[in-house]
Scaffold this motif. Structure first.
Motif, PDB file in Angstrom:
ATOM      1  N   ALA A 321      22.314  -7.550 -34.472  1.00  0.00           N
ATOM      2  CA  ALA A 321      21.268  -8.562 -34.613  1.00  0.00           C
ATOM      3  C   ALA A 321      21.856  -9.895 -35.077  1.00  0.00           C
ATOM      4  O   ALA A 321      21.452 -10.964 -34.614  1.00  0.00           O
ATOM      5  CB  ALA A 321      20.207  -8.081 -35.601  1.00  0.00           C
ATOM      6  N   GLY A 322      22.838  -9.818 -35.985  1.00  0.00           N
ATOM      7  CA  GLY A 322      23.480 -11.039 -36.452  1.00  0.00           C
ATOM      8  C   GLY A 322      24.177 -11.784 -35.329  1.00  0.00           C
ATOM      9  O   GLY A 322      24.060 -13.013 -35.206  1.00  0.00           O
ATOM     10  N   ARG A 323      24.920 -11.066 -34.499  1.00  0.00           N
ATOM     11  CA  ARG A 323      25.610 -11.695 -33.366  1.00  0.00           C
ATOM     12  C   ARG A 323      24.628 -12.283 -32.360  1.00  0.00           C
ATOM     13  O   ARG A 323      24.910 -13.302 -31.723  1.00  0.00           O
ATOM     14  CB  ARG A 323      26.492 -10.684 -32.642  1.00  0.00           C
ATOM     15  CG  ARG A 323      27.741 -10.262 -33.380  1.00  0.00           C
ATOM     16  CD  ARG A 323      28.596  -9.376 -32.481  1.00  0.00           C
ATOM     17  NE  ARG A 323      29.152 -10.136 -31.362  1.00  0.00           N
ATOM     18  CZ  ARG A 323      29.174  -9.708 -30.102  1.00  0.00           C
ATOM     19  NH1 ARG A 323      28.629  -8.551 -29.782  1.00  0.00           N
ATOM     20  NH2 ARG A 323      29.721 -10.438 -29.161  1.00  0.00           N
ATOM     21  N   ALA A 324      23.474 -11.631 -32.199  1.00  0.00           N
ATOM     22  CA  ALA A 324      22.480 -12.082 -31.230  1.00  0.00           C
ATOM     23  C   ALA A 324      21.672 -13.272 -31.735  1.00  0.00           C
ATOM     24  O   ALA A 324      20.912 -13.868 -30.966  1.00  0.00           O
ATOM     25  CB  ALA A 324      21.548 -10.926 -30.877  1.00  0.00           C
ATOM     26  N   GLY A 325      21.802 -13.606 -33.024  1.00  0.00           N
ATOM     27  CA  GLY A 325      21.009 -14.686 -33.581  1.00  0.00           C
ATOM     28  C   GLY A 325      19.556 -14.310 -33.767  1.00  0.00           C
ATOM     29  O   GLY A 325      18.674 -15.182 -33.739  1.00  0.00           O
ATOM     30  N   ALA A 326      19.280 -13.023 -33.957  1.00  0.00           N
ATOM     31  CA  ALA A 326      17.909 -12.549 -34.137  1.00  0.00           C
ATOM     32  C   ALA A 326      17.592 -12.425 -35.620  1.00  0.00           C
ATOM     33  O   ALA A 326      18.302 -11.721 -36.350  1.00  0.00           O
ATOM     34  CB  ALA A 326      17.732 -11.193 -33.460  1.00  0.00           C
ATOM     35  N   ALA A 377      16.959 -20.941 -37.274  1.00  0.00           N
ATOM     36  CA  ALA A 377      18.094 -21.872 -37.227  1.00  0.00           C
ATOM     37  C   ALA A 377      19.285 -21.312 -37.991  1.00  0.00           C
ATOM     38  O   ALA A 377      20.440 -21.441 -37.557  1.00  0.00           O
ATOM     39  CB  ALA A 377      17.674 -23.221 -37.806  1.00  0.00           C
ATOM     40  N   ARG A 378      19.009 -20.679 -39.123  1.00  0.00           N
ATOM     41  CA  ARG A 378      20.095 -20.121 -39.918  1.00  0.00           C
ATOM     42  C   ARG A 378      20.761 -18.960 -39.180  1.00  0.00           C
ATOM     43  O   ARG A 378      21.990 -18.819 -39.208  1.00  0.00           O
ATOM     44  CB  ARG A 378      19.554 -19.646 -41.274  1.00  0.00           C
ATOM     45  CG  ARG A 378      20.597 -19.029 -42.189  1.00  0.00           C
ATOM     46  CD  ARG A 378      21.705 -19.985 -42.536  1.00  0.00           C
ATOM     47  NE  ARG A 378      22.723 -19.340 -43.359  1.00  0.00           N
ATOM     48  CZ  ARG A 378      23.968 -19.749 -43.466  1.00  0.00           C
ATOM     49  NH1 ARG A 378      24.370 -20.831 -42.794  1.00  0.00           N
ATOM     50  NH2 ARG A 378      24.820 -19.113 -44.244  1.00  0.00           N
ATOM     51  N   THR A 379      19.980 -18.126 -38.498  1.00  0.00           N
ATOM     52  CA  THR A 379      20.572 -17.012 -37.770  1.00  0.00           C
ATOM     53  C   THR A 379      21.479 -17.516 -36.648  1.00  0.00           C
ATOM     54  O   THR A 379      22.513 -16.914 -36.360  1.00  0.00           O
ATOM     55  CB  THR A 379      19.493 -16.089 -37.172  1.00  0.00           C
ATOM     56  OG1 THR A 379      18.671 -16.822 -36.269  1.00  0.00           O
ATOM     57  CG2 THR A 379      18.637 -15.470 -38.256  1.00  0.00           C
ATOM     58  N   SER A 380      21.098 -18.611 -36.029  1.00  0.00           N
ATOM     59  CA  SER A 380      21.943 -19.168 -34.966  1.00  0.00           C
ATOM     60  C   SER A 380      23.276 -19.632 -35.528  1.00  0.00           C
ATOM     61  O   SER A 380      24.328 -19.435 -34.904  1.00  0.00           O
ATOM     62  CB  SER A 380      21.216 -20.330 -34.281  1.00  0.00           C
ATOM     63  OG  SER A 380      20.042 -19.880 -33.631  1.00  0.00           O
ATOM     64  N   ALA A 384      27.126 -17.834 -34.737  1.00  0.00           N
ATOM     65  CA  ALA A 384      28.297 -18.559 -34.230  1.00  0.00           C
ATOM     66  C   ALA A 384      29.541 -18.266 -35.049  1.00  0.00           C
ATOM     67  O   ALA A 384      30.669 -18.449 -34.560  1.00  0.00           O
ATOM     68  CB  ALA A 384      28.014 -20.057 -34.222  1.00  0.00           C
ATOM     69  N   ALA A 385      29.359 -17.805 -36.294  1.00  0.00           N
ATOM     70  CA  ALA A 385      30.502 -17.552 -37.178  1.00  0.00           C
ATOM     71  C   ALA A 385      31.021 -16.123 -37.078  1.00  0.00           C
ATOM     72  O   ALA A 385      32.119 -15.827 -37.562  1.00  0.00           O
ATOM     73  CB  ALA A 385      30.111 -17.851 -38.626  1.00  0.00           C
TER      74      ALA A 385
END
Length: 415
Positions: A321-326, A377-380, A384-385
């Motif tokens: 989920a973190g990688r997906a920006g969800a 916005a924070r998940t995006s 990316a990191a």
């Protein structure tokens, strides 16, 4: 070069090893995986073209019975796994140059490597099982520490005693049978003084968390290129991004009421629901068209198209989920799940539910936090990191260590 990878645990323990096996294959090495013979794990390895050597009982047979496992069950399983590791790993490691173990306390794996004279690595997916001055150990079956004890050093010593009670007699009996001396501290023997951490440093920083010389490789991610099922594609296309609800393969004994709570909480936020059936057997609560039940699907693809992910807090789901920006809502129950829930909250990429039993109000409130533009916005930014190459980093390191093994402190035999 040939490498044996082994684990016993849920999908979150198995899939990373398959990712590592694929990365090793990409570097010209041969890798096989010893893992539980659950049907979904067999299918997972077959899809990746990785050889599976069955190890121990199916996980589902242990955790998905009519009742949760008891303390007696845990002690019986510990003895069984030690014996089966000595037997199965010894045969599977024939001709191998290294053995890497992870999952539920892999007592017996290092001993097989020692007997065969091959390189051994212990890997973990979080830091919670590593002795630390900064936090107490998690719960294990056996005699618990007094509630008034707060000294972390003492608590970790008592944790080692619990591991010895679970595994010590069986392990030392097997070692004696093959001519190896006994070990005093099974936990530290298994961990070594240089364990690997297969977790992304953004999500799970290792620095300062333990006195051990931890090698952090990044998360071992198995790329998934499968298309989503046609029915799911149609559902996603029919409206705004839904909320995904899934509780993982270890959630066999959760209340079936969680489905009603999750669906109603999502509806209260104006969202449709994709409900993962999972081992908990979750099902829709009515015939409304705003809820779709799915089986095992490509989460890497799905999570990029949902409004939020409600899950149990496993390392794998948190990372995916973190990688997906969800944005995430974590409803933790056991083991490392409260840690991942706390990290999601600290990073601002979602909400940590307080406790394992959400109500309509509590889950709706958590979703309200996850569904804000600020959280999205924070998940995006966090997505990316997160590095995608942890498996390749680990594969290269493992092959390098086989050629040039790092020095290790020897295990102290019993006096």
């Amino acid at each position: 070069m040939r490498v044996l990878l082994t684990t016993w645990g849920s999908r979150g323990d198995v899939e990373p090893l398959v990712g590592l096996a694929v990365a090793l294959r990409g570097l010209g090495a041969e890798a096989r995986v010893c893992a539980p013979p659950d049907e979904e794990f067999v299918a997972l390895l077959a899809r990746a073209g990785v050889e599976l050597v069955p190890l121990g009982p199916a996980v589902r047979s242990v955790v998905a019975g009519t009742r949760p496992p008891t303390v007696e069950d845990a002690f019986r399983l510990a003895r069984e796994l030690v014996a089966t590791r000595f037997e199965t790993l010894t045969a599977a490691a024939e001709g191998c140059d290294a053995l890497l173990a992870t999952g539920l306390m892999p007592a017996g794996a290092r001993d097989v490597a020692e007997r065969l004279g091959i390189h051994y690595v212990l890997a973990c997916f979080h830091t919670l099982g590593l002795p630390s001055r900064h936090f107490p150990p998690g719960r294990r079956p056996g005699r618990q520490s007094p509630r008034e004890e707060t000294d972390n050093r003492v608590l970790w010593e008592q944790d080692a005693q619990r591991v010895n009670a679970l595994y010590g007699e069986a392990l030392n009996g097997q070692r004696a049978a093959v001519g190896l001396p006994p070990v005093d501290n099974v936990r530290d023997h298994v961990l070594t003084d240089r364990p690997w951490l297969a977790a992304d440093p953004t999500l799970c920083p290792a620095r300062g968390m333990t006195d051990l010389d931890v090698v952090q490789t990044g998360a071992w991610i198995l790329p998934d290129e499968r298309p989503l099922p046609a029915a799911l594609e149609a559902f996603l296309a029919a409206g705004a991004p839904p909320v995904y609800v899934g509780l993982g393969s270890m959630a066999a004994h959760v209340s079936k009421d969680i489905a009603r709570v999750a669906i109603e909480a999502s509806r209260a936020r104006g969202r449709r629901v994709v409900l993962a059936r999972g081992w908990a057997g979750l099902a829709p609560i009515d015939d409304a068209e705003d809820c779709l039940v799915v089986g095992e699907v490509n989460q890497q693809a799905l999570f990029r198209r949902v409004a939020a992910v409600v899950h149990h807090g496993g390392a794998g789901t948190t990372t995916t989920a973190g990688r997906a920006g969800a944005p995430q809502v974590v409803v933790p129950r056991i083991a490392d799940q409260p840690y991942w829930a706390a990290r999601v909250s600290e990073l601002g990429i979602g909400a940590a539910h307080d406790g394992p039993t959400p109500t309509l109000d509590s889950l709706s409130a958590a979703l309200a936090t996850a569904l804000t533009p600020e959280t999205r916005a924070r998940t995006s930014a966090v997505a990316a990191a997160i590095r995608p190459d942890g498996a390749t980093v680990a594969a290269k390191l493992l092959l390098d260590e086989v050629r040039n093994p790092p020095p290790r402190r020897p295990t102290s035999p019993r006096a």
